[in-house]
Design an enzyme around this catalytic site. Structure first.
Site, mmCIF file in Angstrom:
data_model
loop_
_atom_site.group_PDB
_atom_site.id
_atom_site.type_symbol
_atom_site.label_atom_id
_atom_site.label_comp_id
_atom_site.label_asym_id
_atom_site.label_seq_id
_atom_site.Cartn_x
_atom_site.Cartn_y
_atom_site.Cartn_z
ATOM 1 C CE LYS A 38 -0.365 0.225 5.063
ATOM 2 N NZ LYS A 38 -1.265 0.368 6.215
ATOM 3 N NE ARG A 136 -6.651 1.040 12.127
ATOM 4 C CZ ARG A 136 -5.465 0.944 11.542
ATOM 5 N NH1 ARG A 136 -4.587 1.943 11.647
ATOM 6 N NH2 ARG A 136 -5.135 -0.127 10.846
ATOM 7 C CE1 TYR A 270 11.235 31.887 3.589
ATOM 8 C CE2 TYR A 270 10.932 29.508 3.560
ATOM 9 C CZ TYR A 270 10.946 30.723 2.907
ATOM 10 O OH TYR A 270 10.663 30.770 1.562
ATOM 11 C CG MET A 318 7.549 23.568 -0.896
ATOM 12 S SD MET A 318 6.354 24.542 -1.833
ATOM 13 C CE MET A 318 5.226 25.018 -0.522
#
Length: 382
Positions: A38, A136, A270, A318
């Site tokens: 998956k 779940r 940043y 990013m």
């Protein structure tokens, strides 16, 4: 591909995948192995890793979504495939026609797969999921008799064949957790009831990667191995990959984009959360959170660069982050185009996915799975 000119790429060693599957088969000699592919093979590439796992003796493949399962069929893979994350209106008919085992946890799902089987003109392969304590997916014990009864009736009419009974552990990665024996007992009880009512499953399974490695009593007919297939330890408490006989398959590398000298007191990235303590050399690594580098590892993520393990300086952005190389002789040797290794097996001194998980306050599952689609995969030993 000219890897030395590649911004960032993930190198996937398919021999490591094969070796891990063989090691897992040895850990569960009486059970078959399902390789879970998956989330694009936990970020490694579902189709190449599925083929490598099958080469090494995996008997089943597992996916979360039906789209993932159908993609395996579209790639020409005809091994048994199971998928378990369904919502109303899903592609049930396509899955039935592709011979995919579908998981059913509730009556609505059984109704939809029966309708799909009638439309397809063939019997659907169904595995009933029991909620033994994870809370779940899966059918609660109080509702199990109703679901089993409906499935047996559907089997009698020929729309479905119940091929499996299964569940999932909540805390198998925490050795000694009191929920483990409770879930095993509940699973045995729910198995016994279903079999008494006429279900004759091909497979019964509850063991995930950590249970495969540590709980032989949970192996039954099939073990579902996810992260361990890719050579990453499913939990530090169980041991390192090497201690568990596994080898990480993914190595994440980048080419240094820029090297420059800056004075003491210079802010970096940043927010200026890193300020240089002295005249120093900075290296720009062109990978960021858009590529899957966790921003939570800002100021802590380890990188092997210039023969030395260094740390991300300041914020991960990013598309890029900075490494403060210092002012030593080794820093002076670093040039644009040099290779930075973010993580790998750890055999050559490079950090591992677990090192990044600790730096980011998460788990190694997330580190490898989050490596994004814009990062090319380069396959070795295919």
């Amino acid at each position: 591909m000219n890897e030395t000119a590649t911004r960032v790429y993930a190198e996937i060693d398919l021999d490591a995948v094969r070796g891990n599957v063989r090691a897992l088969r040895e850990r569960a000699p009486r059970a078959r192995v399902m390789a879970v592919v998956k989330a694009d093979g936990y970020g490694h590439g579902a189709v190449p890793c599925a083929r490598a796992a099958l080469d090494a003796g995996a008997a089943w493949l597992g996916t979360a979504t039906p789209e993932e399962a159908l993609a395996l069929r579209a790639a020409g893979i005809d091994a048994p495939v199971m998928c378990w994350l369904w919502t109303p209106g899903g592609p049930w008919r396509e899955a039935v026609e592709a011979g995919i085992d579908v998981s059913v946890s509730a009556l609505w799902a059984l109704d939809e797969v029966r309708a799909a089987a009638r439309a397809a003109g063939r019997t659907a392969r169904v595995q009933l999921k029991a909620d033994t304590g994870l809370g779940r997916g899966g059918c609660q014990p109080a509702d199990w008799a109703e679901l089993v009864g409906a499935a047996v009736a559907a089997q009698a009419e020929g729309t479905v064949h119940v091929t499996g009974l299964w569940s999932h552990f909540a805390c198998a990665d925490e050795p000694g957790h009191p929920s483990i024996p409770l879930q095993l007992a509940a699973f045995r009880d729910m198995l016994a009831y279903a079999e008494k009512e006429g279900v004759e499953p091909e497979v019964r399974h509850i063991a995930n990667s950590p249970a495969t490695l540590t709980l032989p009593e949970s192996h039954f007919d099939l073990v579902r191995c996810g992260l361990a297939v890719y050579g990453v330890s499913p939990a530090p408490e169980l041991g390192t990959a090497a201690q568990l006989g596994l080898r990480p398959a993914m190595t994440l590398k980048a080419s240094v984009a820029l090297v420059k000298d800056v004075p003491a007191g210079h802010g970096v990235s940043y927010g200026h959360h890193h300020v240089t303590a002295e005249d120093t050399r900075l290296a720009l690594v062109p990978a960021g959170y858009a590529d899957g580098i966790p921003r939570h590892a800002s100021g802590r993520g380890p990188v092997l660069l210039g023969g030395k393990t260094r740390t991300v300086a300041g914020r991960v952005a990013m598309d890029q982050f900075v490494v403060d190389l210092g002012s030593g002789d080794d820093a002076a040797q670093v040039r644009a185009g040099d290779e930075a290794v973010l993580f790998g097996p750890g055999e050559d001194g490079e950090p591992t996915a677990e090192d990044w998980a600790q730096a980011a306050g998460t788990i190694a599952y997330e580190i490898v799975t989050r490596i994004g689609a814009r990062v090319p995969r380069v396959y070795r030993n295919g």
